[in-house]
Design an enzyme around this catalytic site. Sequence first.
Site, PDB file in Angstrom:
ATOM      1  N   THR A 196      27.196  83.787 -13.634  1.00 37.28           N
ATOM      2  CA  THR A 196      27.440  83.614 -12.204  1.00 37.28           C
ATOM      3  C   THR A 196      26.456  84.341 -11.186  1.00 37.28           C
ATOM      4  O   THR A 196      25.692  83.641 -10.240  1.00 37.28           O
ATOM      5  CB  THR A 196      29.099  84.044 -11.718  1.00 37.28           C
ATOM      6  OG1 THR A 196      29.602  83.370 -12.549  1.00 37.28           O
ATOM      7  CG2 THR A 196      29.269  83.626 -10.409  1.00 37.28           C
ATOM      8  N   SER A 248      33.166  81.834  -9.757  1.00 34.98           N
ATOM      9  CA  SER A 248      32.816  81.912 -11.099  1.00 34.98           C
ATOM     10  C   SER A 248      31.968  80.603 -11.480  1.00 34.98           C
ATOM     11  O   SER A 248      32.280  79.505 -10.790  1.00 34.98           O
ATOM     12  CB  SER A 248      33.951  82.060 -12.226  1.00 34.98           C
ATOM     13  OG  SER A 248      33.208  82.288 -13.609  1.00 34.98           O
ATOM     14  N   PHE A 267      36.138  78.666 -17.927  1.00 33.51           N
ATOM     15  CA  PHE A 267      37.433  79.273 -18.542  1.00 33.51           C
ATOM     16  C   PHE A 267      37.696  80.173 -17.525  1.00 33.51           C
ATOM     17  O   PHE A 267      39.172  80.496 -17.334  1.00 33.51           O
ATOM     18  CB  PHE A 267      37.224  79.811 -19.830  1.00 33.51           C
ATOM     19  CG  PHE A 267      36.446  81.165 -19.848  1.00 33.51           C
ATOM     20  CD1 PHE A 267      36.789  82.247 -19.755  1.00 33.51           C
ATOM     21  CD2 PHE A 267      34.821  81.030 -19.813  1.00 33.51           C
ATOM     22  CE1 PHE A 267      36.051  83.421 -19.787  1.00 33.51           C
ATOM     23  CE2 PHE A 267      34.050  82.265 -19.791  1.00 33.51           C
ATOM     24  CZ  PHE A 267      34.732  83.255 -19.706  1.00 33.51           C
ATOM     25  N   ASP A 268      36.804  80.737 -16.882  1.00 35.32           N
ATOM     26  CA  ASP A 268      37.160  82.061 -15.838  1.00 35.32           C
ATOM     27  C   ASP A 268      37.907  81.203 -14.507  1.00 35.32           C
ATOM     28  O   ASP A 268      38.562  81.982 -14.237  1.00 35.32           O
ATOM     29  CB  ASP A 268      35.873  82.527 -15.417  1.00 35.32           C
ATOM     30  CG  ASP A 268      36.113  84.062 -15.010  1.00 35.32           C
ATOM     31  OD1 ASP A 268      37.001  84.594 -14.849  1.00 35.32           O
ATOM     32  OD2 ASP A 268      35.231  84.539 -14.434  1.00 35.32           O
ATOM     33  N   SER A 291      34.156  91.531 -14.268  1.00 35.58           N
ATOM     34  CA  SER A 291      33.373  91.029 -15.365  1.00 35.58           C
ATOM     35  C   SER A 291      34.044  91.541 -16.683  1.00 35.58           C
ATOM     36  O   SER A 291      34.633  92.606 -16.971  1.00 35.58           O
ATOM     37  CB  SER A 291      31.698  91.527 -15.342  1.00 35.58           C
ATOM     38  OG  SER A 291      31.231  91.061 -16.675  1.00 35.58           O
ATOM     39  N   ASN A 292      33.755  90.578 -17.835  1.00 34.92           N
ATOM     40  CA  ASN A 292      34.010  91.109 -19.147  1.00 34.92           C
ATOM     41  C   ASN A 292      33.033  92.190 -19.564  1.00 34.92           C
ATOM     42  O   ASN A 292      33.347  93.066 -20.546  1.00 34.92           O
ATOM     43  CB  ASN A 292      33.882  89.904 -20.093  1.00 34.92           C
ATOM     44  CG  ASN A 292      35.189  88.852 -20.341  1.00 34.92           C
ATOM     45  OD1 ASN A 292      36.259  89.476 -19.732  1.00 34.92           O
ATOM     46  ND2 ASN A 292      34.791  87.955 -20.460  1.00 34.92           N
ATOM     47  N   LYS A 343      38.984  88.519 -19.769  1.00 35.67           N
ATOM     48  CA  LYS A 343      39.291  87.211 -19.082  1.00 35.67           C
ATOM     49  C   LYS A 343      39.518  86.232 -20.095  1.00 35.67           C
ATOM     50  O   LYS A 343      38.673  86.226 -20.906  1.00 35.67           O
ATOM     51  CB  LYS A 343      38.174  87.042 -18.010  1.00 35.67           C
ATOM     52  CG  LYS A 343      38.285  87.951 -16.786  1.00 35.67           C
ATOM     53  CD  LYS A 343      37.430  87.695 -15.763  1.00 35.67           C
ATOM     54  CE  LYS A 343      35.706  87.660 -16.183  1.00 35.67           C
ATOM     55  NZ  LYS A 343      34.814  87.403 -15.030  1.00 35.67           N
ATOM     56  N   ASP A 392      32.367  86.729 -10.687  1.00 32.30           N
ATOM     57  CA  ASP A 392      32.142  86.979 -12.265  1.00 32.30           C
ATOM     58  C   ASP A 392      30.605  87.573 -12.194  1.00 32.30           C
ATOM     59  O   ASP A 392      29.768  87.080 -11.491  1.00 32.30           O
ATOM     60  CB  ASP A 392      32.185  85.855 -12.993  1.00 32.30           C
ATOM     61  CG  ASP A 392      31.802  85.636 -14.432  1.00 32.30           C
ATOM     62  OD1 ASP A 392      31.970  86.467 -15.241  1.00 32.30           O
ATOM     63  OD2 ASP A 392      30.727  84.738 -14.604  1.00 32.30           O
ATOM     64  N   ALA A 393      30.175  88.066 -13.311  1.00 32.10           N
ATOM     65  CA  ALA A 393      28.745  88.517 -13.223  1.00 32.10           C
ATOM     66  C   ALA A 393      27.737  87.458 -14.232  1.00 32.10           C
ATOM     67  O   ALA A 393      27.049  87.099 -13.663  1.00 32.10           O
ATOM     68  CB  ALA A 393      28.588  89.913 -14.210  1.00 32.10           C
ATOM     69  N   TYR A 394      28.271  87.571 -15.564  1.00 37.16           N
ATOM     70  CA  TYR A 394      27.445  86.841 -16.342  1.00 37.16           C
ATOM     71  C   TYR A 394      27.363  85.105 -16.264  1.00 37.16           C
ATOM     72  O   TYR A 394      28.536  84.557 -16.534  1.00 37.16           O
ATOM     73  CB  TYR A 394      27.663  87.114 -17.866  1.00 37.16           C
ATOM     74  CG  TYR A 394      27.696  88.636 -18.303  1.00 37.16           C
ATOM     75  CD1 TYR A 394      26.376  89.222 -18.204  1.00 37.16           C
ATOM     76  CD2 TYR A 394      28.888  89.402 -18.175  1.00 37.16           C
ATOM     77  CE1 TYR A 394      26.191  90.605 -18.341  1.00 37.16           C
ATOM     78  CE2 TYR A 394      28.570  90.787 -18.485  1.00 37.16           C
ATOM     79  CZ  TYR A 394      27.353  91.267 -18.693  1.00 37.16           C
ATOM     80  OH  TYR A 394      27.004  92.843 -19.016  1.00 37.16           O
ATOM     81  N   ASN A 414      31.812  79.916 -14.858  1.00 41.27           N
ATOM     82  CA  ASN A 414      32.385  79.807 -15.985  1.00 41.27           C
ATOM     83  C   ASN A 414      33.717  78.961 -15.912  1.00 41.27           C
ATOM     84  O   ASN A 414      34.616  79.511 -15.286  1.00 41.27           O
ATOM     85  CB  ASN A 414      32.590  81.023 -16.777  1.00 41.27           C
ATOM     86  CG  ASN A 414      31.362  81.754 -17.165  1.00 41.27           C
ATOM     87  OD1 ASN A 414      30.452  81.232 -18.006  1.00 41.27           O
ATOM     88  ND2 ASN A 414      30.895  82.751 -16.527  1.00 41.27           N
ATOM     89  N   ARG A 470      25.344  83.337 -26.966  1.00 38.66           N
ATOM     90  CA  ARG A 470      26.331  83.244 -25.686  1.00 38.66           C
ATOM     91  C   ARG A 470      27.644  82.563 -26.217  1.00 38.66           C
ATOM     92  O   ARG A 470      28.685  83.147 -25.870  1.00 38.66           O
ATOM     93  CB  ARG A 470      25.875  82.423 -24.499  1.00 38.66           C
ATOM     94  CG  ARG A 470      26.573  82.274 -23.678  1.00 38.66           C
ATOM     95  CD  ARG A 470      27.130  83.684 -22.771  1.00 38.66           C
ATOM     96  NE  ARG A 470      27.926  83.464 -21.549  1.00 38.66           N
ATOM     97  CZ  ARG A 470      28.778  84.464 -21.026  1.00 38.66           C
ATOM     98  NH1 ARG A 470      28.913  85.437 -21.823  1.00 38.66           N
ATOM     99  NH2 ARG A 470      29.351  84.132 -19.824  1.00 38.66           N
TER     100      ARG A 470
END
Length: 241
Positions: free
Chosen positions: A13, A175, A179-180, A118-119, A151, A9-11, A177, A40
């Site tokens: 992570t 990740s 939820f991810d 990523s989203n 995602k 994941d990007a944001y 996140n 966010r």
Amino acid sequence: MPIKGLIFDAYGTLYDVHSVQAKTEELCPGKGDLITQVWRLKQLEYTWLQTSLQDYRDFTYLTQASLEFALRAAGIEPSETITKPLLEKYLNLDPFPEAKEALGALQRRGGLKLAILSNGSTAMLTALVKNSGLDAFLDATISVDGARKFKPHPDCYALVEKTLGLKNDEVIFVSSNSFDVAGAKHFGFKVAWIKRGGAANAPSAPIGPAQMYRLLRGNAEMLGYRQDYTVAALTDLIGLL
């Protein structure tokens, strides 16, 4: 089956989404923390809402819409003077301090494909990885634009095999996140959760915006889709292999 790829994941992570806070405080004195956290949270909420509505508008659009929501919630009327530099910062988010070291070590190990899923929109991610220098370590940067969903919809995780040819059991998805983590585990990946800033103890009052965000987004979800590994930093991943 041996692991052939680590998908990140990007944001939150690889990149610190809260590195916008200093610029937000500069532009909105006394309200930077509040706006950053609401921005966010609303950004994530909008991704889930759009997917539920089956109406895709990309992450660039949602990032601006959620910023305008956060500004108005804090009593500030959005203007280009505020929104333009904040959206520009999203293309220049700070990587977490260990990101380059960890990706470099994984790259030197050999035999692994390293990629982002990523989203973020294609345009946002292309700028972000180039501006940060992480593009030097990545075999692919995959945007959910290819699925036209966000995602944790399964169609997003299916982009990994379509892009890299990797089967579910050949992947560790990484990740921070929760939820991810749930979405990737439900899809069938092995999952490593980077536990960044989760609250180990009960919070003490008063609870500020940053602590509220950590309580909501920094702890594991309770729906049964549990990660295979828990790590404290990206540099811990090499030990999983």
